[in-house]
Motif scaffolding. Structure first.
Motif, mmCIF file in Angstrom:
data_model
loop_
_atom_site.group_PDB
_atom_site.id
_atom_site.type_symbol
_atom_site.label_atom_id
_atom_site.label_comp_id
_atom_site.label_asym_id
_atom_site.label_seq_id
_atom_site.Cartn_x
_atom_site.Cartn_y
_atom_site.Cartn_z
ATOM 1 N N VAL A 180 26.056 46.989 33.247
ATOM 2 C CA VAL A 180 26.598 45.875 32.506
ATOM 3 C C VAL A 180 26.164 44.923 33.100
ATOM 4 O O VAL A 180 26.094 44.520 34.179
ATOM 5 C CB VAL A 180 28.149 45.957 32.132
ATOM 6 C CG1 VAL A 180 28.646 44.572 31.697
ATOM 7 C CG2 VAL A 180 28.573 47.183 31.446
ATOM 8 N N LEU A 181 25.783 43.752 32.142
ATOM 9 C CA LEU A 181 25.182 42.456 32.953
ATOM 10 C C LEU A 181 26.007 41.322 32.589
ATOM 11 O O LEU A 181 26.229 40.421 33.129
ATOM 12 C CB LEU A 181 23.578 42.102 32.261
ATOM 13 C CG LEU A 181 22.672 43.052 32.788
ATOM 14 C CD1 LEU A 181 21.282 42.576 32.315
ATOM 15 C CD2 LEU A 181 22.684 42.783 34.280
ATOM 16 N N SER A 182 26.712 41.560 31.280
ATOM 17 C CA SER A 182 27.618 39.964 30.920
ATOM 18 C C SER A 182 28.608 40.818 29.963
ATOM 19 O O SER A 182 28.384 41.633 29.337
ATOM 20 C CB SER A 182 26.934 39.151 30.222
ATOM 21 O OG SER A 182 27.749 38.323 29.733
ATOM 22 N N TYR A 183 29.771 40.089 29.956
ATOM 23 C CA TYR A 183 31.012 40.276 29.083
ATOM 24 C C TYR A 183 30.813 39.243 27.808
ATOM 25 O O TYR A 183 31.866 39.298 27.216
ATOM 26 C CB TYR A 183 32.225 40.497 29.766
ATOM 27 C CG TYR A 183 32.210 41.799 30.791
ATOM 28 C CD1 TYR A 183 32.349 43.079 30.248
ATOM 29 C CD2 TYR A 183 31.747 41.388 32.192
ATOM 30 C CE1 TYR A 183 32.341 44.124 31.228
ATOM 31 C CE2 TYR A 183 31.760 42.552 33.087
ATOM 32 C CZ TYR A 183 32.218 43.882 32.712
ATOM 33 O OH TYR A 183 31.908 44.764 33.530
ATOM 34 N N ASN A 184 30.274 38.597 27.922
ATOM 35 C CA ASN A 184 30.020 37.556 26.785
ATOM 36 C C ASN A 184 28.846 37.798 25.958
ATOM 37 O O ASN A 184 27.825 37.933 26.123
ATOM 38 C CB ASN A 184 29.785 35.973 27.722
ATOM 39 C CG ASN A 184 29.242 34.936 26.835
ATOM 40 O OD1 ASN A 184 29.544 35.006 25.424
ATOM 41 N ND2 ASN A 184 29.273 33.748 27.324
ATOM 42 N N GLU A 185 29.491 38.182 24.684
ATOM 43 C CA GLU A 185 28.473 38.389 23.945
ATOM 44 C C GLU A 185 27.333 37.250 23.437
ATOM 45 O O GLU A 185 26.275 37.719 23.136
ATOM 46 C CB GLU A 185 29.226 38.621 22.369
ATOM 47 C CG GLU A 185 28.399 39.300 21.282
ATOM 48 C CD GLU A 185 28.905 39.643 20.002
ATOM 49 O OE1 GLU A 185 28.559 40.211 19.075
ATOM 50 O OE2 GLU A 185 30.416 39.405 19.917
ATOM 51 N N ARG A 201 22.339 34.009 38.522
ATOM 52 C CA ARG A 201 23.028 35.306 39.257
ATOM 53 C C ARG A 201 22.487 35.229 40.753
ATOM 54 O O ARG A 201 23.282 35.545 41.754
ATOM 55 C CB ARG A 201 22.643 36.699 38.668
ATOM 56 C CG ARG A 201 23.390 36.977 37.388
ATOM 57 C CD ARG A 201 24.773 37.090 37.718
ATOM 58 N NE ARG A 201 25.576 37.772 36.683
ATOM 59 C CZ ARG A 201 26.069 37.237 35.442
ATOM 60 N NH1 ARG A 201 26.056 35.860 35.213
ATOM 61 N NH2 ARG A 201 26.663 38.070 34.504
ATOM 62 N N ILE A 202 21.124 34.944 40.964
ATOM 63 C CA ILE A 202 20.405 35.067 42.163
ATOM 64 C C ILE A 202 20.827 34.037 43.048
ATOM 65 O O ILE A 202 21.189 33.967 44.327
ATOM 66 C CB ILE A 202 18.853 35.336 42.174
ATOM 67 C CG1 ILE A 202 18.688 36.836 41.439
ATOM 68 C CG2 ILE A 202 18.396 35.213 43.524
ATOM 69 C CD1 ILE A 202 17.099 36.886 41.337
ATOM 70 N N ILE A 226 20.453 39.576 50.642
ATOM 71 C CA ILE A 226 20.666 38.260 49.539
ATOM 72 C C ILE A 226 21.168 38.586 48.531
ATOM 73 O O ILE A 226 21.786 37.656 47.704
ATOM 74 C CB ILE A 226 19.464 37.233 49.558
ATOM 75 C CG1 ILE A 226 18.307 37.901 48.663
ATOM 76 C CG2 ILE A 226 19.199 36.656 51.166
ATOM 77 C CD1 ILE A 226 17.427 36.750 48.206
ATOM 78 N N PHE A 227 21.014 39.832 47.794
ATOM 79 C CA PHE A 227 21.517 40.272 46.552
ATOM 80 C C PHE A 227 21.788 41.562 46.652
ATOM 81 O O PHE A 227 20.904 42.425 46.958
ATOM 82 C CB PHE A 227 20.551 39.923 45.594
ATOM 83 C CG PHE A 227 21.005 39.696 44.147
ATOM 84 C CD1 PHE A 227 21.354 38.754 43.628
ATOM 85 C CD2 PHE A 227 20.986 41.070 43.461
ATOM 86 C CE1 PHE A 227 21.697 38.917 42.168
ATOM 87 C CE2 PHE A 227 21.530 41.158 42.045
ATOM 88 C CZ PHE A 227 22.200 39.816 41.615
ATOM 89 N N ASN A 228 23.016 41.983 46.209
ATOM 90 C CA ASN A 228 23.385 43.452 46.292
ATOM 91 C C ASN A 228 24.009 44.037 44.788
ATOM 92 O O ASN A 228 25.301 44.050 44.878
ATOM 93 C CB ASN A 228 24.636 43.541 47.363
ATOM 94 C CG ASN A 228 25.016 44.854 47.753
ATOM 95 O OD1 ASN A 228 23.947 45.648 48.016
ATOM 96 N ND2 ASN A 228 26.043 45.329 47.990
ATOM 97 N N GLY A 268 26.235 41.057 40.454
ATOM 98 C CA GLY A 268 26.323 40.750 38.835
ATOM 99 C C GLY A 268 24.976 41.437 38.213
ATOM 100 O O GLY A 268 24.975 41.517 37.004
ATOM 101 N N ILE A 269 24.180 42.081 38.979
ATOM 102 C CA ILE A 269 22.951 42.737 38.392
ATOM 103 C C ILE A 269 22.894 44.192 39.248
ATOM 104 O O ILE A 269 22.133 44.279 40.278
ATOM 105 C CB ILE A 269 21.595 42.150 38.450
ATOM 106 C CG1 ILE A 269 21.819 40.898 37.843
ATOM 107 C CG2 ILE A 269 20.702 42.829 37.780
ATOM 108 C CD1 ILE A 269 20.712 39.533 38.192
#
Length: 398
Positions: free
Chosen positions: A67-72, A84-85, A106-108, A113-114
């Motif tokens: 899942v990337l977003s809960y906003n349609e 996100r980054i 730096i990104f996990n 979020g990804i």
């Protein structure tokens, strides 16, 4: 991007996604057969067709996408990846400002979020891990974000996807100026040699940073230290720099010896004063018992699953036995550093393994400290599997 695929979520899984679970699993979906091309954007919908979440299709050992977003209405485009980054990097400002530590994450993945994507920083170099073909389809957006952030020496990538979720290719230089490896990074003032052009294992596991610091600063002084499953000897370096009388590093991999010699050497430690042994760890336990060898500290950081000619080891089944082997060669009042990165169980169960091992050896113990992932390994509270690291520092009291 290709047409959006609507994935119908089974009724008994709907609440999971309403509660913001980030992993899309095959068993939660009624129509997985409609998924054709990895990287496709998917909408999760309930049994009535109402929107729950959006993400992407990408097969890896954990599931079929994230899942990337809960906003349609949120678009999954370059700006999405940029936001996100950059948000992840802003959370790690203190790491960039720390001159004693020049290697960190730096990104996990889903923690930032990804899911399916991690990015590590090694003193000006970026190393991107792609965990599925699906996330790899967004490569151009991720690289563009790193380009827009400003100067770097080079970008390397690790494509860690195939049918088994294992590593596929070796030297994955992307852009910039090719590094002359090893590069030497700092971690709390300790030096580590890193190779970004030599497969998935670069030379150091960044998630153990706080444990290495504790070994150096609190536990190693004056001790004879055994480091099992030692890989490149990173724990041994920390122990030696912390004043250990001697370290013994044991690993089955033939290249572990030269790698460990290198890590000692970049820290100015005379490796000839240390023992570096290429041997199956379980055979070494038997050898140590035969020779009546005892250690003041034993470090256990086995892979979740390992197979040699003689032994098969799974942390989920065999950790109590490993603890028993360790107790037999640990001095009274000695320290055992017990670690696992197995995501299939939590700290409570891990402590149960420790208790079982000590109980069966009729030996008492005290847990001195416990560690989980460091701050740069951001986790998602709705996905406990992502908080995989469990480390206990244990004192054998009888």
């Amino acid at each position: 991007m290709s047409t959006v695929v609507k994935l119908k979520i089974r009724s008994d899984y709907i609440k999971l996604y309403q509660n913001k679970a980030p992993l899309i699993t095959k068993e939660s979906v009624t129509n997985p057969h409609e998924l054709k091309k990895e990287g496709s954007i998917v909408h999760l919908v309930d049994t009535r067709g109402a929107f729950l979440a959006k993400g992407y299709y990408g097969n890896q050992n954990k599931g079929i996408g994230w899942v990337l977003s809960y906003n349609e209405n949120e678009k999954i485009d370059f700006l999405f990846f940029k936001n996100r980054i950059l948000n992840a990097i802003n959370k790690r400002k203190s790491f960039y400002e720390d001159k004693e530590t020049t290697a960190f994450r730096i990104f996990n993945g889903e923690g930032d979020g990804i899911g399916g994507l991690t990015i590590d920083y090694f003193d000006g170099y970026y190393s991107i891990n792609w965990y599925s073909e699906g996330i790899y389809t967004f490569k151009d957006s991720v690289i563009r974000v790193l380009d827009e952030m400003g100067e770097y020496k080079a970008i390397y990538e690790k494509k860690r996807f195939d049918t088994k979720g294992q590593y596929v290719e070796a030297d994955d230089f992307v852009k910039g100026e090719r590094g002359e490896f090893p590069i030497i990074v700092k971690e709390n003032g300790m030096n580590y040699a890193v190779y970004l052009n030599d497969g998935a294992m670069v030379g150091i596991f960044l998630d153990q940073r706080n444990v290495r610091k504790a070994i150096r600063d609190k536990y190693a002084k004056g001790k004879h230290v055994l480091n099992t499953f030692s890989y490149t000897g990173a724990f041994s370096v920390a122990a030696a720099l912390g004043g250990a009388l001697k370290t013994t590093s044991v690993d089955l991999a033939k290249r572990s010896k030269s790698k460990t010699i290198e890590q000692f050497s970049v820290n100015g430690i005379d490796f000839e004063q240390q023992d570096i042994i290429v041997m199956d760890v379980f055979d070494y336990f038997k050898y140590a018992n035969r020779k009546n060898l005892k250690f003041d500290m034993v470090i256990l950081d086995p892979p979740s699953f390992a197979r040699s000619k003689k032994h098969t080891f799974s942390t989920a089944k065999d950790y109590p036995g490993l603890i028993k082997d360790t107790i037999s060669i640990t001095e009274k009042d000695g320290i055992i550093v017990a670690s696992t990165n197995n995501a299939s169980f939590g700290m409570k169960k891990f402590k149960g393994f420790i208790e079982k091992g000590f109980k069966e050896m009729n030996t008492s113990y005290k847990i001195m400290e416990e560690f989980s992932l460091p701050a740069d390994f951001q986790t998602n509270k709705h996905f406990q599997q992502g908080n995989y690291l469990k480390v206990l520092i244990i004192k054998k009291t009888s």
